[in-house]
Structure formats: structure tokens, C-alpha cells
Design a protein around this motif. Structure first.
Motif, short mmCIF file in Angstrom:
data_model
loop_
_atom_site.label_atom_id
_atom_site.label_comp_id
_atom_site.label_asym_id
_atom_site.label_seq_id
_atom_site.Cartn_x
_atom_site.Cartn_y
_atom_site.Cartn_z
N GLU A 1 -24.25 -69.15 -75.04
CA GLU A 1 -25.18 -68.03 -75.02
C GLU A 1 -26.60 -68.44 -75.41
O GLU A 1 -27.55 -67.73 -75.09
N GLY A 2 -26.77 -69.58 -76.06
CA GLY A 2 -28.10 -70.01 -76.46
C GLY A 2 -28.90 -70.70 -75.38
O GLY A 2 -30.07 -71.02 -75.57
N ALA A 3 -28.29 -70.91 -74.21
CA ALA A 3 -29.01 -71.54 -73.10
C ALA A 3 -30.04 -70.57 -72.54
O ALA A 3 -29.92 -69.35 -72.71
N ASN B 1 -29.51 -73.49 -63.85
CA ASN B 1 -29.42 -74.03 -62.50
C ASN B 1 -28.50 -75.22 -62.36
O ASN B 1 -28.21 -75.64 -61.24
N SER B 2 -28.05 -75.77 -63.50
CA SER B 2 -27.14 -76.92 -63.47
C SER B 2 -26.48 -77.05 -64.83
O SER B 2 -26.96 -76.47 -65.82
N SER C 1 -26.57 -65.10 -66.33
CA SER C 1 -26.21 -64.68 -67.69
C SER C 1 -25.05 -65.50 -68.21
O SER C 1 -24.30 -66.10 -67.43
N VAL C 2 -24.88 -65.48 -69.52
CA VAL C 2 -23.76 -66.18 -70.12
C VAL C 2 -22.44 -65.58 -69.65
O VAL C 2 -21.48 -66.30 -69.41
N ALA D 1 -21.72 -64.16 -66.76
CA ALA D 1 -21.42 -64.61 -65.40
C ALA D 1 -20.90 -66.04 -65.42
O ALA D 1 -19.94 -66.38 -64.71
N PHE D 2 -21.52 -66.89 -66.24
CA PHE D 2 -21.09 -68.28 -66.32
C PHE D 2 -19.68 -68.38 -66.92
O PHE D 2 -18.81 -69.07 -66.38
N VAL D 3 -19.43 -67.68 -68.01
CA VAL D 3 -18.13 -67.74 -68.68
C VAL D 3 -17.04 -67.15 -67.79
O VAL D 3 -15.94 -67.71 -67.71
N ASP D 4 -17.33 -66.07 -67.09
CA ASP D 4 -16.35 -65.48 -66.17
C ASP D 4 -15.93 -66.51 -65.12
O ASP D 4 -14.75 -66.67 -64.82
#
Length: 83
Positions: free
Chosen positions: A16-18, A23-24, A65-66, A68-71
Motif C-alpha cells: 500500500e505504500g507504493a 507500471n512494473s 490501486s493497491v 486492484a494489484f492485490v486482487d
């Protein structure tokens, strides 16, 4: 057996801190508490951030978002029968 909710919480905390959008995978490194050796564990699942990147093939960047990435990360782990 891995607890998906536990892993989701660990991934969210770590990533979540990103600065989103990302993009990568390299955009995630500054957010990780132990860099690429940050380890995620639940039940019989244990994998570092570096291992996640190599085993899952990079994901569907960019992510806005975090969540979307985690999902997507959880979905990829499931589809590869890693959790």
C-alpha cells in the motif's frame, strides 16, 4: 493450507505504500519493508516478493490501486495452484 484473507492483508500492508499507479514490479520495491526479500507466509504458503515476481510472470500492469494489484495477485496465485 494458506488463509487467503491473511495473505490479502499481508500483501495490502506491504504494497500500500507504493505510489500508484504502478507500471512494473520495480515500482513496488521501495514500499516493501525488506525489499525483494520481504516474505509472505500463511499456513503452508511461504514466498518472498522476489519469488512472487518470478513465479507469477509479472501481472497485468499498470495497476491504479493497491486493491486492484492485490486482487490480481491472489487470482494469479489461485490459478497457479500456489494457494
Amino acid at each position: 493450507m494458506a488463509d487467503k484473507d491473511d495473505l490479502r492483508e499481508q500483501f495490502t500492508e506491504a504494497f500500500e505504500g507504493a505510489e500508484y499507479p504502478i507500471n512494473s514490479p520495480m515500482d513496488l520495491l521501495p514500499a516493501l519493508p525488506e525489499g525483494p526479500s520481504t516474505t509472505f507466509e500463511s499456513g503452508d504458503f511461504s514466498m518472498t516478493a522476489m519469488e512472487l515476481n518470478t513465479k507469477l510472470g509479472g501481472g497485468d500492469f499498470p495497476y491504479d490501486s493497491v486493491d486492484a494489484f492485490v486482487d490480481d495477485l491472489i487470482s494469479q496465485l489461485e490459478s497457479e495452484d500456489l494457494i
